[in-house]
Design a protein around this motif. Structure first.
Motif, PDB file in Angstrom:
ATOM      1  N   ASP A   1       0.577  -0.848  -0.331  1.00 29.59           N
ATOM      2  CA  ASP A   1      -0.042  -0.123   0.213  1.00 29.59           C
ATOM      3  C   ASP A   1       0.556   1.040  -0.397  1.00 29.59           C
ATOM      4  N   MET A   2       0.557   2.256  -0.309  1.00 28.36           N
ATOM      5  CA  MET A   2       0.818   3.739  -0.401  1.00 28.36           C
ATOM      6  C   MET A   2       1.034   4.176   0.727  1.00 28.36           C
ATOM      7  N   ASP A   3      -0.579   4.880   1.807  1.00 32.00           N
ATOM      8  CA  ASP A   3      -0.213   6.289   2.213  1.00 32.00           C
ATOM      9  C   ASP A   3      -0.791   5.253   3.113  1.00 32.00           C
ATOM     10  N   GLY A   4       0.242   5.916   4.650  1.00 33.84           N
ATOM     11  CA  GLY A   4       0.528   4.946   6.108  1.00 33.84           C
ATOM     12  C   GLY A   4       1.208   3.886   5.899  1.00 33.84           C
ATOM     13  N   THR A   5       1.129   3.275   4.622  1.00 36.43           N
ATOM     14  CA  THR A   5       2.180   1.907   4.769  1.00 36.43           C
ATOM     15  C   THR A   5       3.918   2.293   4.372  1.00 36.43           C
ATOM     16  N   LEU A   6       3.661   3.056   3.553  1.00 31.74           N
ATOM     17  CA  LEU A   6       5.353   3.310   2.615  1.00 31.74           C
ATOM     18  C   LEU A   6       5.514   5.088   3.136  1.00 31.74           C
ATOM     19  N   LEU A   7       4.207   5.664   2.806  1.00 34.43           N
ATOM     20  CA  LEU A   7       4.397   7.306   2.487  1.00 34.43           C
ATOM     21  C   LEU A   7       3.828   7.039   4.525  1.00 34.43           C
ATOM     22  N   ASP A   8       4.299   8.552   4.991  1.00 32.90           N
ATOM     23  CA  ASP A   8       3.865   9.407   6.291  1.00 32.90           C
ATOM     24  C   ASP A   8       2.103   9.696   5.674  1.00 32.90           C
ATOM     25  N   ARG A   9       0.731   9.295   6.853  1.00 36.05           N
ATOM     26  CA  ARG A   9      -0.214   9.909   6.744  1.00 36.05           C
ATOM     27  C   ARG A   9      -0.476  10.705   6.891  1.00 36.05           C
ATOM     28  N   HIS A  10       0.717  10.955   8.056  1.00 33.47           N
ATOM     29  CA  HIS A  10       0.232  13.176   8.266  1.00 33.47           C
ATOM     30  C   HIS A  10       0.204  13.445   7.328  1.00 33.47           C
ATOM     31  N   PHE A  11       0.815  13.466   6.022  1.00 28.33           N
ATOM     32  CA  PHE A  11       0.008  14.661   4.926  1.00 28.33           C
ATOM     33  C   PHE A  11      -1.322  13.989   4.176  1.00 28.33           C
ATOM     34  N   ASP A  12      -2.194  13.150   4.343  1.00 28.53           N
ATOM     35  CA  ASP A  12      -3.187  13.276   4.447  1.00 28.53           C
ATOM     36  C   ASP A  12      -3.669  13.283   5.701  1.00 28.53           C
ATOM     37  N   ASP A  13      -3.845  13.093   6.394  1.00 27.59           N
ATOM     38  CA  ASP A  13      -4.215  13.542   7.886  1.00 27.59           C
ATOM     39  C   ASP A  13      -4.647  14.969   7.678  1.00 27.59           C
ATOM     40  N   HIS A  14      -3.582  15.731   7.312  1.00 24.05           N
ATOM     41  CA  HIS A  14      -3.273  17.385   7.682  1.00 24.05           C
ATOM     42  C   HIS A  14      -4.504  17.555   6.327  1.00 24.05           C
ATOM     43  N   PHE A  15      -4.255  17.236   5.417  1.00 21.26           N
ATOM     44  CA  PHE A  15      -4.883  17.640   3.952  1.00 21.26           C
ATOM     45  C   PHE A  15      -6.278  17.807   4.335  1.00 21.26           C
TER      46      PHE A  15
ATOM     47  N   LYS B   1      12.226 -10.263  -6.543  1.00 21.81           N
ATOM     48  CA  LYS B   1      10.399 -10.149  -5.883  1.00 21.81           C
ATOM     49  C   LYS B   1       9.932  -9.294  -7.062  1.00 21.81           C
ATOM     50  N   SER B   2       8.551  -9.544  -6.729  1.00 18.06           N
ATOM     51  CA  SER B   2       7.811  -9.328  -7.331  1.00 18.06           C
ATOM     52  C   SER B   2       7.444  -7.838  -6.569  1.00 18.06           C
ATOM     53  N   VAL B   3       7.687  -6.511  -7.368  1.00 17.87           N
ATOM     54  CA  VAL B   3       7.078  -5.416  -6.360  1.00 17.87           C
ATOM     55  C   VAL B   3       6.203  -4.853  -6.728  1.00 17.87           C
ATOM     56  N   TRP B   4       4.847  -4.453  -5.999  1.00 18.95           N
ATOM     57  CA  TRP B   4       3.895  -3.717  -7.130  1.00 18.95           C
ATOM     58  C   TRP B   4       2.834  -2.362  -5.918  1.00 18.95           C
ATOM     59  N   LEU B   5       3.022  -1.751  -5.812  1.00 21.54           N
ATOM     60  CA  LEU B   5       2.349  -0.423  -4.945  1.00 21.54           C
ATOM     61  C   LEU B   5       1.059  -0.733  -5.894  1.00 21.54           C
ATOM     62  N   VAL B   6       0.244  -1.165  -5.068  1.00 17.70           N
ATOM     63  CA  VAL B   6      -1.100  -1.662  -4.599  1.00 17.70           C
ATOM     64  C   VAL B   6      -2.395  -0.327  -3.638  1.00 17.70           C
ATOM     65  N   THR B   7      -2.536   0.366  -4.331  1.00 13.79           N
ATOM     66  CA  THR B   7      -2.864   1.628  -3.782  1.00 13.79           C
ATOM     67  C   THR B   7      -4.849   2.057  -4.088  1.00 13.79           C
TER      68      THR B   7
ATOM     69  N   ILE C   1       2.537  -0.142 -10.728  1.00 14.47           N
ATOM     70  CA  ILE C   1       1.593   0.905  -9.836  1.00 14.47           C
ATOM     71  C   ILE C   1       0.260   0.734 -10.200  1.00 14.47           C
ATOM     72  N   VAL C   2      -0.840  -0.172  -9.736  1.00 17.26           N
ATOM     73  CA  VAL C   2      -2.066  -0.238  -9.775  1.00 17.26           C
ATOM     74  C   VAL C   2      -2.908   0.629  -8.930  1.00 17.26           C
ATOM     75  N   SER C   3      -3.097   1.555  -9.579  1.00 20.61           N
ATOM     76  CA  SER C   3      -5.055   1.916  -8.341  1.00 20.61           C
ATOM     77  C   SER C   3      -6.255   1.704  -8.257  1.00 20.61           C
ATOM     78  N   ALA C   4      -6.336   0.874  -7.451  1.00 18.71           N
ATOM     79  CA  ALA C   4      -7.730   0.423  -7.801  1.00 18.71           C
ATOM     80  C   ALA C   4      -8.650   1.275  -8.115  1.00 18.71           C
ATOM     81  N   HIS C   5      -8.744   2.556  -8.824  1.00 19.17           N
ATOM     82  CA  HIS C   5      -9.562   3.001  -9.644  1.00 19.17           C
ATOM     83  C   HIS C   5      -9.387   3.042 -11.156  1.00 19.17           C
ATOM     84  N   GLU C   6      -8.726   1.866 -11.135  1.00 20.98           N
ATOM     85  CA  GLU C   6      -7.974   1.102 -12.344  1.00 20.98           C
ATOM     86  C   GLU C   6      -8.690  -0.714 -12.514  1.00 20.98           C
ATOM     87  N   ILE C   7      -8.965  -0.713 -10.954  1.00 24.16           N
ATOM     88  CA  ILE C   7     -10.141  -2.077 -11.176  1.00 24.16           C
ATOM     89  C   ILE C   7     -10.819  -2.038 -10.927  1.00 24.16           C
TER      90      ILE C   7
END
Length: 228
Positions: free
Chosen positions: A14-28, A108-114, A137-143
């Protein structure tokens, strides 16, 4: 819980909160958007927060939750532009780059799934420069489904050729780990330190880590222990 990396071919992250600090999203969403909404509509900030928080809650666990175009239209604000105003808060969690390097060096096969919207992905990949570390990289909006839906993980296989029994998923959402578990993804890891502004609390359901460096084995041991 022991993980033998020889049993894993694919790593979904996952991206937000997993790889990236969720402080950005929470503050935004909790501070910056209400501030701009209050100014545009001439209302007090507490009133703006009450109105917006109710709207946000109404779209939880749907694709609208992360759809910047949806929120731009609904709120009458240029959400992608507002994100640029606070993009300096976008940050990669400690240990993430080291872990991604380990995965790629291990073949390893490494995928960002967000669940993140494409415009958010573009901004954050440009800011963090993490894109080259991923096989894809796969966005749920594509799925067409959010990860909160059980059916997401089956449809994901149309884009990511993974074997659930030989796949590890790293997430800061117990809900998403739960849907992945029901689908049959074998190795599940909860990231408890999703934001630099909160005290990490381990999951009661899934093996938990604070930093991804905890998943990098010593050179003489391909197996690792994930704290329960």
């Amino acid at each position: 819980m022991f993980i033998d990396w020889n049993q894993i071919d694919t790593v979904l992250l996952d991206m937000d909160g997993t790889l990236l600090d969720r402080h950005f999203d929470d503050h935004f969403w909790l501070e910056h958007v209400p501030k701009r909404y209050a100014a545009q509509n001439g209302i007090p900030l507490p009133e703006a927060k009450e109105v917006l928080y109710a709207q946000f809650r109404s779209q939880e666990r749907t694709l609208n939750w992360t759809d910047l175009d949806y929120w731009s239209e609904r709120l009458g604000l240029d959400i992608p532009l507002l994100k640029l105003e606070v993009e300096h808060l976008i940050a990669v969690h400690p240990g993430v780059v080291e872990f991604l390097l380990f995965l790629r060096q291990s073949g390893k096969s490494v995928w960002l799934v967000t669940n993140a919207h494409g415009k958010t992905l573009s901004l954050k990949m440009r800011k963090t420069r993490l894109g080259p570390y991923f096989t894809g990289i796969v966005s749920a909006h594509e799925i067409g489904l959010p990860k909160e839906e059980n059916a997401f993980w089956g449809k994901l296989r149309e884009k990511v050729p993974y074997d659930p029994a030989r796949t590890l998923l790293g997430e800061d959402s117990e809900t998403n780990l739960g849907t992945a578990e029901r689908y049959g993804i074998r190795f599940l890891v909860y990231v408890s330190r999703f934001s630099s502004t909160v005290h990490p609390t381990p999951s009661t359901r899934f093996p938990s880590i604070n930093h991804f460096t905890e998943l990098i084995p010593h050179p003489d041991d391909r197996r690792i222990v994930i704290p329960e």
